[in-house]
Scaffold this active site. Structure first.
Site, short mmCIF file in Angstrom:
data_model
loop_
_atom_site.label_atom_id
_atom_site.label_comp_id
_atom_site.label_asym_id
_atom_site.label_seq_id
_atom_site.Cartn_x
_atom_site.Cartn_y
_atom_site.Cartn_z
N ASN A 110 16.84 24.20 14.00
CA ASN A 110 15.41 23.81 14.17
C ASN A 110 14.64 24.89 14.99
O ASN A 110 15.28 25.69 15.78
CB ASN A 110 15.39 22.47 14.81
N HIS A 112 11.47 25.67 17.45
CA HIS A 112 10.60 24.78 18.44
C HIS A 112 9.66 25.72 19.03
O HIS A 112 10.19 26.78 19.55
CB HIS A 112 11.47 24.01 19.44
N SER A 139 11.64 28.87 20.04
CA SER A 139 13.32 29.15 20.22
C SER A 139 13.88 28.40 18.87
O SER A 139 13.14 27.51 18.31
CB SER A 139 13.71 28.07 21.19
N ASP A 148 14.85 18.07 20.16
CA ASP A 148 15.04 19.45 20.58
C ASP A 148 15.90 19.91 21.56
O ASP A 148 15.73 20.64 22.51
CB ASP A 148 13.55 19.62 21.23
C1 GRF Z 1 5.78 25.42 13.96
O1 GRF Z 1 5.02 25.62 15.16
C2 GRF Z 1 7.29 25.11 14.30
O2 GRF Z 1 7.83 25.62 15.57
C3 GRF Z 1 7.03 23.66 14.73
O3 GRF Z 1 6.18 22.97 13.52
C4 GRF Z 1 5.47 24.27 13.08
C5 GRF Z 1 5.83 24.14 11.56
O4 GRF Z 1 4.85 25.26 11.01
N1 GRF Z 1 8.37 22.87 14.68
P1 GRF Z 1 4.97 25.69 9.56
O5 GRF Z 1 5.04 24.37 8.92
O6 GRF Z 1 6.34 26.19 9.35
O7 GRF Z 1 3.90 26.49 9.11
#
Ligand code: GRF
Length: 190
Positions: A110, A112, A139, A148
C-alpha cells in the site's frame, strides 16, 4: 531474464499511482505485468486509462455486500483468478479485513501519504502541518490487517514550508509517490 511478476492493482479513484505502475511495467522498469485492475467504484477516474490500455478490469462495489467480510471474500475470489505475485493498493479507500489479507499475506503493498508510522488514516497532510512538522512524505508498506501498519519498504521525504497548505503539501507528496511506489515494487520483486 526471470519471468514477469503478475501484478493486480486495487483502486477507488484517480489512479495516478496505478498508471505510474502500469507505465513502469510497460517500459520494463518493473519486471512485471499488470494483469488486472479492480475498483470498488464504477466511476473511478483511473478506469478510463485501464480501458484505453486494454488492461483487464473488474468493478466490485462494496455497496453490494452486507459486511466488510463479505466484500473482502468477493475481492479474494476476483484477485485469486488473476494468480497474482503481488497486489498493489493504489488509493484503494477500503479498510481490508483479515479475510482479504490472510490469503495474500506478505504480497500486498500500500502507498500512504505520510512518513509512517506517523499519521495513519486520513487527513495526513493537515495533521503534519498542525503538528508543526518540517518534513512529510510518502511510504510504501506491506499490508497487514491493521490500518496503515506493516513493515515499511521505502519512504520519500519532502520539506514542509511555512506557506504550505494541506492541498499544496498533498500535491508535493503526490509528486514523489509514483517513483516511491515503483522503487518499492522493484525492491520487493528482487
Ligand atoms: C495517494 O495520495 C495515496 O498515497 C493515497 O491515496 C492517493 C491516491 O492517489 N493512498 P491516486 O488515485 O493514485 O492518484
Amino acid at each position: 531474464m526471470n519471468e514477469k511478476s503478475r501484478i493486480v492493482i486495487l483502486i477507488s479513484g484517480r489512479g495516478s499511482n496505478m498508471r505510474a505502475i502500469c507505465e513502469a511495467c510497460k517500459m520494463g522498469r518493473i519486471n512485471g505485468e499488470v494483469v488486472k485492475v479492480i475498483s470498488n467504484r464504477a466511476d473511478a477516474g483511473g478506469l478510463d486509462y485501464v480501458k484505453n490500455e486494454n488492461i483487464p478490469y473488474e468493478v466490485i462495489s462494496n455497496r453490494d455486500f452486507k459486511s466488510r467480510e463479505d466484500f473482502d471474500a468477493a475481492l479474494v475470489e476476483a484477485v485469486e483468478k488473476a494468480s497474482p505475485d503481488l497486489i498493489c493498493l493504489a488509493g484503494f479507500m477500503r479498510i481490508l479485513t483479515s479475510v482479504f489479507v490472510k490469503p495474500f499475506e506478505g504480497k500486498i503493498l500500500n502507498i500512504h501519504p505520510s512518513l509512517l508510522p506517523k499519521y495513519k488514516g486520513l487527513d495526513t497532510h493537515q495533521r503534519a502541518i498542525e503538528a508543526g512538522d518540517s518534513e512529510a512524505g510518502a511510504s510504501v508498506h506491506i499490508v497487514t490487517d491493521e490500518l496503515d501498519d506493516g513493515p515499511v519498504i521505502t519512504q520519500t521525504k519532502v520539506t514542509i514550508e511555512k506557506s504550505d497548505t494541506a492541498s499544496s503539501l498533498s500535491a508535493k507528496v503526490l509528486a514523489v509517490e509514483h517513483e516511491t511506489y515503483i522503487r518499492a515494487i522493484c525492491k520487493l520483486l528482487n
